[in-house]
Design a protein around this motif. Structure first.
Motif, PDB file in Angstrom:
ATOM      1  N   ILE A 200       0.199  -4.795  -3.194  1.00 18.45           N
ATOM      2  CA  ILE A 200       1.318  -4.684  -4.117  1.00 18.45           C
ATOM      3  C   ILE A 200       2.575  -5.067  -3.348  1.00 18.45           C
ATOM      4  O   ILE A 200       2.849  -4.530  -2.279  1.00 18.45           O
ATOM      5  CB  ILE A 200       1.480  -3.255  -4.671  1.00 18.45           C
ATOM      6  CG1 ILE A 200       0.220  -2.830  -5.423  1.00 18.45           C
ATOM      7  CG2 ILE A 200       2.715  -3.166  -5.572  1.00 18.45           C
ATOM      8  CD1 ILE A 200       0.212  -1.369  -5.819  1.00 18.45           C
TER       9      ILE A 200
ATOM     10  N   PHE B 150      -8.599   2.915  -5.240  1.00 14.67           N
ATOM     11  CA  PHE B 150      -7.485   2.394  -6.019  1.00 14.67           C
ATOM     12  C   PHE B 150      -7.565   2.847  -7.466  1.00 14.67           C
ATOM     13  O   PHE B 150      -8.624   2.805  -8.083  1.00 14.67           O
ATOM     14  CB  PHE B 150      -7.501   0.863  -5.970  1.00 14.67           C
ATOM     15  CG  PHE B 150      -6.374   0.218  -6.707  1.00 14.67           C
ATOM     16  CD1 PHE B 150      -5.125   0.134  -6.139  1.00 14.67           C
ATOM     17  CD2 PHE B 150      -6.568  -0.305  -7.968  1.00 14.67           C
ATOM     18  CE1 PHE B 150      -4.075  -0.477  -6.819  1.00 14.67           C
ATOM     19  CE2 PHE B 150      -5.533  -0.914  -8.657  1.00 14.67           C
ATOM     20  CZ  PHE B 150      -4.291  -0.998  -8.076  1.00 14.67           C
TER      21      PHE B 150
ATOM     22  N   MET C 269      -4.791   2.734 -11.022  1.00 20.01           N
ATOM     23  CA  MET C 269      -3.479   2.260 -11.456  1.00 20.01           C
ATOM     24  C   MET C 269      -3.138   2.830 -12.826  1.00 20.01           C
ATOM     25  O   MET C 269      -4.004   2.901 -13.704  1.00 20.01           O
ATOM     26  CB  MET C 269      -3.465   0.737 -11.527  1.00 20.01           C
ATOM     27  CG  MET C 269      -2.129   0.175 -11.830  1.00 20.01           C
ATOM     28  SD  MET C 269      -2.185  -1.612 -11.629  1.00 20.01           S
ATOM     29  CE  MET C 269      -0.903  -2.082 -12.724  1.00 20.01           C
TER      30      MET C 269
ATOM     31  N   LEU D 114       0.941  -8.219  -7.833  1.00 19.41           N
ATOM     32  CA  LEU D 114      -0.353  -7.695  -7.409  1.00 19.41           C
ATOM     33  C   LEU D 114      -1.222  -8.867  -6.998  1.00 19.41           C
ATOM     34  O   LEU D 114      -1.265  -9.885  -7.691  1.00 19.41           O
ATOM     35  CB  LEU D 114      -1.032  -6.932  -8.544  1.00 19.41           C
ATOM     36  CG  LEU D 114      -0.247  -5.765  -9.135  1.00 19.41           C
ATOM     37  CD1 LEU D 114      -0.888  -5.309 -10.423  1.00 19.41           C
ATOM     38  CD2 LEU D 114      -0.173  -4.631  -8.144  1.00 19.41           C
ATOM     39  N   GLU D 115      -1.929  -8.724  -5.878  1.00 12.99           N
ATOM     40  CA  GLU D 115      -2.845  -9.773  -5.441  1.00 12.99           C
ATOM     41  C   GLU D 115      -3.935  -9.183  -4.565  1.00 12.99           C
ATOM     42  O   GLU D 115      -3.882  -8.016  -4.193  1.00 12.99           O
ATOM     43  CB  GLU D 115      -2.105 -10.894  -4.714  1.00 12.99           C
ATOM     44  CG  GLU D 115      -1.471 -10.480  -3.411  1.00 12.99           C
ATOM     45  CD  GLU D 115      -0.710 -11.628  -2.743  1.00 12.99           C
ATOM     46  OE1 GLU D 115      -0.454 -12.653  -3.387  1.00 12.99           O
ATOM     47  OE2 GLU D 115      -0.383 -11.483  -1.566  1.00 12.99           O
ATOM     48  N   ALA D 116      -4.921 -10.001  -4.259  1.00  6.95           N
ATOM     49  CA  ALA D 116      -6.005  -9.596  -3.361  1.00  6.95           C
ATOM     50  C   ALA D 116      -5.799 -10.264  -2.009  1.00  6.95           C
ATOM     51  O   ALA D 116      -5.238 -11.354  -1.921  1.00  6.95           O
ATOM     52  CB  ALA D 116      -7.348  -9.999  -3.946  1.00  6.95           C
TER      53      ALA D 116
ATOM     54  N   ALA E 264     -12.118  -6.979   0.954  1.00  2.00           N
ATOM     55  CA  ALA E 264     -11.056  -7.258  -0.016  1.00  2.00           C
ATOM     56  C   ALA E 264     -10.158  -6.034  -0.186  1.00  2.00           C
ATOM     57  O   ALA E 264     -10.646  -4.917  -0.366  1.00  2.00           O
ATOM     58  CB  ALA E 264     -11.654  -7.664  -1.353  1.00  2.00           C
ATOM     59  N   LEU E 265      -8.857  -6.271  -0.122  1.00  2.00           N
ATOM     60  CA  LEU E 265      -7.855  -5.225  -0.328  1.00  2.00           C
ATOM     61  C   LEU E 265      -6.983  -5.612  -1.509  1.00  2.00           C
ATOM     62  O   LEU E 265      -6.851  -6.785  -1.835  1.00  2.00           O
ATOM     63  CB  LEU E 265      -6.959  -5.087   0.912  1.00  2.00           C
ATOM     64  CG  LEU E 265      -7.634  -4.813   2.241  1.00  2.00           C
ATOM     65  CD1 LEU E 265      -6.600  -4.830   3.350  1.00  2.00           C
ATOM     66  CD2 LEU E 265      -8.384  -3.494   2.205  1.00  2.00           C
ATOM     67  N   ARG E 266      -6.382  -4.617  -2.116  1.00  2.00           N
ATOM     68  CA  ARG E 266      -5.382  -4.876  -3.148  1.00  2.00           C
ATOM     69  C   ARG E 266      -4.012  -4.787  -2.478  1.00  2.00           C
ATOM     70  O   ARG E 266      -3.766  -3.897  -1.677  1.00  2.00           O
ATOM     71  CB  ARG E 266      -5.489  -3.857  -4.270  1.00  2.00           C
ATOM     72  CG  ARG E 266      -6.732  -4.080  -5.102  1.00  2.00           C
ATOM     73  CD  ARG E 266      -6.792  -3.094  -6.248  1.00  2.00           C
ATOM     74  NE  ARG E 266      -7.898  -3.403  -7.134  1.00  2.00           N
ATOM     75  CZ  ARG E 266      -9.126  -2.935  -6.977  1.00  2.00           C
ATOM     76  NH1 ARG E 266      -9.412  -2.143  -5.976  1.00  2.00           N
ATOM     77  NH2 ARG E 266     -10.076  -3.255  -7.824  1.00  2.00           N
TER      78      ARG E 266
ATOM     79  N   ARG F   5      -7.161   0.023  -0.067  1.00  2.00           N
ATOM     80  CA  ARG F   5      -8.609  -0.176  -0.088  1.00  2.00           C
ATOM     81  C   ARG F   5      -9.062  -0.334  -1.532  1.00  2.00           C
ATOM     82  O   ARG F   5      -8.582   0.366  -2.419  1.00  2.00           O
ATOM     83  CB  ARG F   5      -9.312   1.035   0.512  1.00  2.00           C
ATOM     84  CG  ARG F   5      -9.128   1.199   1.993  1.00  2.00           C
ATOM     85  CD  ARG F   5      -9.703   2.503   2.471  1.00  2.00           C
ATOM     86  NE  ARG F   5     -11.099   2.684   2.059  1.00  2.00           N
ATOM     87  CZ  ARG F   5     -12.007   3.286   2.793  1.00  2.00           C
ATOM     88  NH1 ARG F   5     -11.684   3.785   3.973  1.00  2.00           N
ATOM     89  NH2 ARG F   5     -13.236   3.415   2.354  1.00  2.00           N
ATOM     90  N   GLY F   6     -10.005  -1.230  -1.754  1.00  2.00           N
ATOM     91  CA  GLY F   6     -10.507  -1.447  -3.099  1.00  2.00           C
ATOM     92  C   GLY F   6     -11.256  -0.257  -3.661  1.00  2.00           C
ATOM     93  O   GLY F   6     -11.279  -0.036  -4.870  1.00  2.00           O
TER      94      GLY F   6
ATOM     95  N   ARG G  88      -0.810  -2.128   1.004  1.00  2.00           N
ATOM     96  CA  ARG G  88      -2.181  -2.628   1.060  1.00  2.00           C
ATOM     97  C   ARG G  88      -3.132  -1.464   0.812  1.00  2.00           C
ATOM     98  O   ARG G  88      -3.038  -0.438   1.483  1.00  2.00           O
ATOM     99  CB  ARG G  88      -2.437  -3.273   2.413  1.00  2.00           C
ATOM    100  CG  ARG G  88      -1.622  -4.547   2.588  1.00  2.00           C
ATOM    101  CD  ARG G  88      -1.550  -4.956   4.037  1.00  2.00           C
ATOM    102  NE  ARG G  88      -0.765  -6.148   4.217  1.00  2.00           N
ATOM    103  CZ  ARG G  88       0.538  -6.159   4.472  1.00  2.00           C
ATOM    104  NH1 ARG G  88       1.203  -5.020   4.568  1.00  2.00           N
ATOM    105  NH2 ARG G  88       1.183  -7.293   4.638  1.00  2.00           N
TER     106      ARG G  88
END
Length: 64
Positions: A30, A54, A56, A6-8, A26-28, A50-51, A48
């Protein structure tokens, strides 16, 4: 087996247009790499998100 990372990431112009956000939003991200039991890779995917859209949930199961 699957490995997850996981990253931005900031949206470029293309991703911004596809996801209906402003550029540099900023997007997340995976990244998932699926492998057979012998570690042979079988699939690699990048998602990808949208913040503001999201959520989880995770489960962990242990063999006894």
């Amino acid at each position: 087996m699957a490995d997850l990372r996981l990253e931005a990431l900031n949206a470029d112009a293309h991703l911004a247009a596809v996801l209906a956000v402003l550029p540099r939003t900023a997007l997340r991200v995976i990244e998932r790499l699926c492998q057979f039991n012998d570690d042979t890779p079988v699939a690699l995917e990048f998602i990808r998100l949208r913040g503001d859209r999201f959520s989880m949930r995770a489960q962990s199961r242990h063999q006894t």
